[in-house]
Design a protein around this motif. Structure first.
Motif, mmCIF file in Angstrom:
data_model
loop_
_atom_site.group_PDB
_atom_site.id
_atom_site.type_symbol
_atom_site.label_atom_id
_atom_site.label_comp_id
_atom_site.label_asym_id
_atom_site.label_seq_id
_atom_site.Cartn_x
_atom_site.Cartn_y
_atom_site.Cartn_z
ATOM 1 N N SER A 83 0.548 -1.257 0.410
ATOM 2 C CA SER A 83 0.349 -0.063 -0.079
ATOM 3 C C SER A 83 0.873 0.558 -0.073
ATOM 4 O O SER A 83 0.131 2.426 -0.346
ATOM 5 N N GLY A 87 1.359 4.096 -4.620
ATOM 6 C CA GLY A 87 0.778 5.205 -4.948
ATOM 7 C C GLY A 87 2.171 6.198 -5.857
ATOM 8 O O GLY A 87 1.652 6.399 -7.075
ATOM 9 N N SER A 141 -5.316 -0.252 -3.259
ATOM 10 C CA SER A 141 -5.707 1.106 -3.859
ATOM 11 C C SER A 141 -5.089 1.460 -5.548
ATOM 12 O O SER A 141 -6.303 1.519 -6.340
ATOM 13 N N SER A 370 -2.406 12.714 0.439
ATOM 14 C CA SER A 370 -1.463 11.753 1.174
ATOM 15 C C SER A 370 -1.029 11.146 2.373
ATOM 16 O O SER A 370 -1.096 9.991 2.506
ATOM 17 N N TYR A 373 -3.539 9.446 3.882
ATOM 18 C CA TYR A 373 -3.973 8.446 2.487
ATOM 19 C C TYR A 373 -2.601 7.019 3.691
ATOM 20 O O TYR A 373 -3.020 5.722 4.206
ATOM 21 N N CYS A 377 -3.783 3.601 6.499
ATOM 22 C CA CYS A 377 -3.008 2.599 5.300
ATOM 23 C C CYS A 377 -2.341 1.581 6.701
ATOM 24 O O CYS A 377 -2.316 0.242 7.515
#
Length: 466
Positions: A83, A87, A141, A370, A373, A377
């Motif tokens: 995770s 990104g 994601s 960001s 997130y 996670c």
């Protein structure tokens, strides 16, 4: 109403994208969470046999339980890693390409699972679980972003719910295939653990026929022609110049926004309540008991129901009712286990799926999303790791009363949501921040001035006190 129906009929490729991305996406996560229950006795037997054959040592029960717990929980370490790297990779290489390459990680893990019994190596199961974790963390994601970006704006709320639906479908599939009449036997359990490889192959053979995310093609690649072509394939053969211009305007607006780090988010005084909400809800997501009991079919049914009501019901209401339903279920579950009556499955069917995955996007402005997130996670996978390591030990000592621990988490988080979290439906991050301020301001004067604003690094935000 007619326009909405027509739009649904005009998006068959989006429907295909839902199923193709889901079966190799969040389905893998749900399947991995539930599949280890059925073959647990066989895996423990393999651990004992391996040590006896290799080291001439017979392990005690607590040693076998410890190895078993770590085998289950190493999935979470891989999930956290997957995770965190998702990104940057999907931004650089694209959503579709990353989903395709991610399938190879699951296939390698599946091969290790299938061969583990023949090789007399429980370590291969550990490595396979770790690779499954990377695959699942990454797909959580990539699947979500790809699907939302491929969907028309009017359908994104409902399409987003399918992400949770495939998690529930994965859990149900893991439980169904694990019964003794199918793959939950002494001879076939390695194929049960390797089933993720088949779903990965299915996505690997079908996803290439779908287009890349239009948003990625336009904003990251700068290819407007390819973006419009993808939109026509996904949404129908029409003119989408307005949608393209909206994407370009959004990109221009975000170019001046600097993404803040995790430490900057933690230190920011104005976002303390939002950050606390992330910690409380994501911790309780794993420690509410939803992953400690066999609830796949119930979750699948509930997620389908929520698919139909999420647009008309606020998320706070769904979340609070979810905790109430979970609390009532855990009480009933404890009673049924204590008295050994036959209503155990009835208690489980009352469990309600909780919708909190979208909180990091809704509670924070673009510059903090960001970081939010990343924290969500980390808390999510850490909670699942702790649950996997400690739950077998707790069960040994508390038996059926172990669910009272989950009850405390559910009640506590339900009360927190009821009195400390505003409704987020159809509100921007700034409007949600204003509601947080109203709920938590300490003085009457600040309550009378909820619209007082301040500027944080060039970003307008509302002050909240904590």
């Amino acid at each position: 109403m007619t326009g909405g129906k027509q739009q649904r009929l005009d998006t068959p490729v989006v429907i295909a994208a839902i199923f193709v991305s889901g079966i190799g996406g969040t389905f893998q996560y749900g399947f991995c969470v539930s599949v280890m229950t059925s073959p647990s006795a066989f895996i423990k037997e393999l651990v004992n046999k391996t040590c006896l054959q290799r080291y001439d040592v017979s392990l005690e029960q607590w040693q076998v339980s410890l190895i078993w717990s770590f085998t289950v929980s190493i999935f979470c370490i891989g999930g956290l890693l997957g995770s965190l790297v998702a990104g940057p990779l999907i931004t650089k290489f694209g959503r579709k390409r990353c989903l395709l390459l991610n399938n190879f990680v699951a296939i390698i893990g599946a091969v290790l699972m299938v061969l583990s019994k023949t090789a007399m190596s429980f370590e291969m199961i550990m490595v396979g679980r770790f690779l499954y974790g990377i695959n699942s963390g990454f797909s959580l994601s990539a699947h979500t972003i790809y699907l939302v970006e491929c969907s028309p704006k009017r359908l994104r709320g409902m399409v987003g719910v399918t992400v949770a639906t495939f998690i529930s479908f994965g859990k149900f599939s893991g439980q169904l295939l694990g019964i003794s009449q199918l793959l939950g036997t002494q001879e076939r359990w390695p194929w049960l653990l390797g089933f993720n490889g088949f779903t990965a192959l299915l996505q690997l053979s079908t996803l290439p026929f779908l287009p890349e995310s239009p948003r990625f093609l336009l904003l990251e690649r700068g290819d407007r022609q390819a973006c419009e072509k993808a939109l026509r394939r996904l949404w129908g053969d029409k003119d989408y110049s307005v949608e393209v211009e909206e994407m370009l305007e959004e990109k221009a607006a975000l170019q001046s926004v600097r993404s803040h780090s995790v430490m900057e988010l933690i230190k920011n005084q104005t976002l303390r309540w939002q950050l606390l909400t992330i910690f409380v809800t994501f911790t309780t997501l794993q420690l509410c008991g939803i992953n400690a009991v066999r609830t796949g079919l119930c979750e699948l049914s509930t997620s389908v129901a929520c698919f139909m009501v999420i647009e008309s019901t606020g998320k706070k209401v769904l979340l609070f009712r979810g905790y109430v339903g979970m609390s009532a279920t855990l009480v009933l579950l404890t009673i049924t286990l204590y008295f050994q009556v036959i209503f155990l499955e009835m208690g489980m069917t009352l469990i309600i799926k909780l919708f909190i995955k979208s909180f990091p996007w809704e509670l924070f402005t673009q510059s903090f999303k960001s970081a939010g997130y990343t924290i969500a996670c980390t808390v999510n996978w850490t909670g699942l790791f702790v649950l996997g390591m400690l739950f077998p030990i707790i069960v040994e000592h508390l038996n059926g009363f172990c669910f009272l621990i989950f009850l405390c988490f559910c009640v506590g988080c339900g009360l927190y949501v009821r009195f400390n979290v505003p409704e987020t439906k159809n509100r921007t991050a700034l409007e949600i921040a204003a509601e947080f301020q109203k709920m938590h301001s300490k003085s009457d004067e600040s309550r009378r001035k909820p619209d007082a604003k301040l500027t944080l690094n060039g970003i307008e935000a509302y002050e909240t006190r904590f």
